[in-house]
Design a protein around this motif. Structure first.
Motif, PDB file in Angstrom:
ATOM      1  N   THR A   4      -7.508  10.609 -97.238  1.00 48.69           N
ATOM      2  CA  THR A   4      -7.860  12.011 -97.081  1.00 48.69           C
ATOM      3  C   THR A   4      -7.763  12.716 -98.417  1.00 48.69           C
ATOM      4  O   THR A   4      -6.695  12.789 -99.006  1.00 48.69           O
ATOM      5  CB  THR A   4      -6.906  12.678 -96.073  1.00 48.69           C
ATOM      6  N   PRO A   6      -8.103  16.263-100.808  1.00 48.72           N
ATOM      7  CA  PRO A   6      -7.752  17.649-100.549  1.00 48.72           C
ATOM      8  C   PRO A   6      -8.877  18.430 -99.895  1.00 48.72           C
ATOM      9  O   PRO A   6      -8.634  19.313 -99.085  1.00 48.72           O
ATOM     10  CB  PRO A   6      -7.412  18.184-101.954  1.00 48.72           C
ATOM     11  N   ALA A   9      -8.796  18.244 -96.136  1.00 45.49           N
ATOM     12  CA  ALA A   9      -7.598  18.662 -95.429  1.00 45.49           C
ATOM     13  C   ALA A   9      -7.928  19.736 -94.411  1.00 45.49           C
ATOM     14  O   ALA A   9      -8.867  20.515 -94.576  1.00 45.49           O
ATOM     15  CB  ALA A   9      -6.561  19.171 -96.423  1.00 45.49           C
TER      16      ALA A   9
END
Length: 388
Positions: A4, A6, A9
């Protein structure tokens, strides 16, 4: 391998945002006013939380569905299931079942991989192989895979990502999340398999909209997942709901936990097979043969299934008396024999449920093993939404 970044997110990860998103996920499409009504949050708080979710692509406005809120048109919002993908893997004693789901936990791809050695190292290698296969499949969807959920039977510490004890795999103190993160390259959630299935039922299945319910699974073991006041309950020591090890007959058969007369020692598949062999003197090879024998009317086999039904009924009554759920959902591979003990479950539950606890809605829900893997994916989605 994927991880993942940023930019992927979940936005503004606050309890209110998680609550709003989960509400839309389970009940949507909903207008903002309907979200506010369901969550108890103010209209301003809902509007503030929904805006970044729409900007990040996790929620979309349903322009084709215009409702009226306080006399004005209002477009409902819904989760864009295609925004992200998740992987769920359920481990049994002899097989891995893996699924690739979207953000709404709809299964897009399912795969099975046999396990020949239950030792943690070869199982981890098999999990990695299966996950890599599903990640390859995911490339065709053009969106990121944002989490991996692993579902294992037994005592599982989700917060630490450790399998404390799994009798079917013979594991003790295995740091599965830490190991899987290193080999699979995804955020990993490890959960007890029945609790994982319970999360899926709470968000997407027969528990949607219920604040208090239980999932009881019958088959290789007897498990129970509990939802109390809208929360899946693990208990202080992570073993809440272990009705399989409620002793109902002190003089009964010995259980693998060391006690006697546990529900599981009477009603689990292996226990039923042992008791049928003892009662009939026949070499019954497997559960399918045991079911056939009982359906053919063999009295010894039918009595064993009747006793199993009574034990399960006692277990469910215990759950109803202690927690007062609105509904108990019976699932698991053992439902293949449900016609052989349904009456005993119902009658025993009625006899042992105290007072108004007998009003609990007891229903059956046959689910394939892919649904257990879907439960694992649901825990990964849950962790993604609620992560700090």
């Amino acid at each position: 391998m994927q991880s993942t970044s940023p930019s992927e997110a979940f936005p503004a990860q606050t309890p209110a945002v998680a609550q709003i998103f989960t509400t839309v996920l389970s009940h949507g499409p909903l207008t903002r006013s309907e979200v506010a009504e369901r969550t108890g949050l103010s209209a301003a708080a809902v509007t503030k939380a929904v805006r970044p979710l729409i900007e990040a692509g996790y929620l979309v406005e349903d322009a084709d569905d215009t409702r009226r809120a306080l006399g004005r048109p209002a477009n409902p919002v819904r989760v864009d299931g295609g925004r992200a993908l998740f992987v769920g893997v359920k481990a049994t004693g002899d097989e891995l079942i893996g699924v690739l789901t979207d953000l709404c936990c709809r299964i897009r791809v399912a795969r099975h991989l046999p396990l020949t050695d239950p030792d943690p190292r070869p199982v981890l290698a098999a999990i990695t192989e299966l996950v890599q296969e599903l990640l390859t499949e995911a490339e065709g969807f053009g969106v990121p895979v944002l989490g991996l959920g692993l579902a294992v039977s037994g005592d599982v510490d989700r917060a630490q990502g450790i399998v404390r004890y799994s009798p079917f795999l013979g594991w003790s103190e295995v740091p599965l999340a830490e190991l899987a993160v290193m080999t699979c390259g995804l955020p990993v959630t490890v959960e007890n398999d029945v609790r994982a299935l319970t999360v899926a039922e709470q968000w997407f299945g027969a528990g949607v909209g219920l604040s208090d319910f239980a999932v009881v699974t019958v088959g290789a073991g007897i498990g129970c997942g509990l939802v109390v006041h809208g929360q899946v309950v693990a208990g202080a020591h992570g073993v809440a709901g272990e009705i399989g090890h409620v002793a109902i007959d002190p003089a009964g058969p010995k259980c693998r936990c060391g006690n006697r007369g546990c529900v599981e020692a009477i009603a689990a598949d292996a226990a039923i097979l042992d008791r049928i062999r003892e009662a009939t003197g026949l070499e019954v090879a497997d559960t399918a043969q045991a079911v056939d024998l009982a359906r053919q009317g063999h009295p010894g086999a039918r009595e064993v299934y009747a006793a199993a039904g009574e034990a399960i009924g006692r277990g469910i009554a215990t759950v109803a008396n202690l927690f007062g759920p609105q509904r108990v959902i019976i699932s698991g591979e053992g439902l293949a024999a449900y016609d052989l003990f349904a009456e005993q479950i119902r009658d025993t539950f009625t006899a042992y449920a105290f007072g108004s606890a007998a009003q609990c809605d007891v229903q059956t829900r046959p689910l394939p093993f892919e649904e257990w893997a879907r439960g694992a994916a649901a825990t990964a989605i849950q962790s993604f939404i609620r992560s700090d």
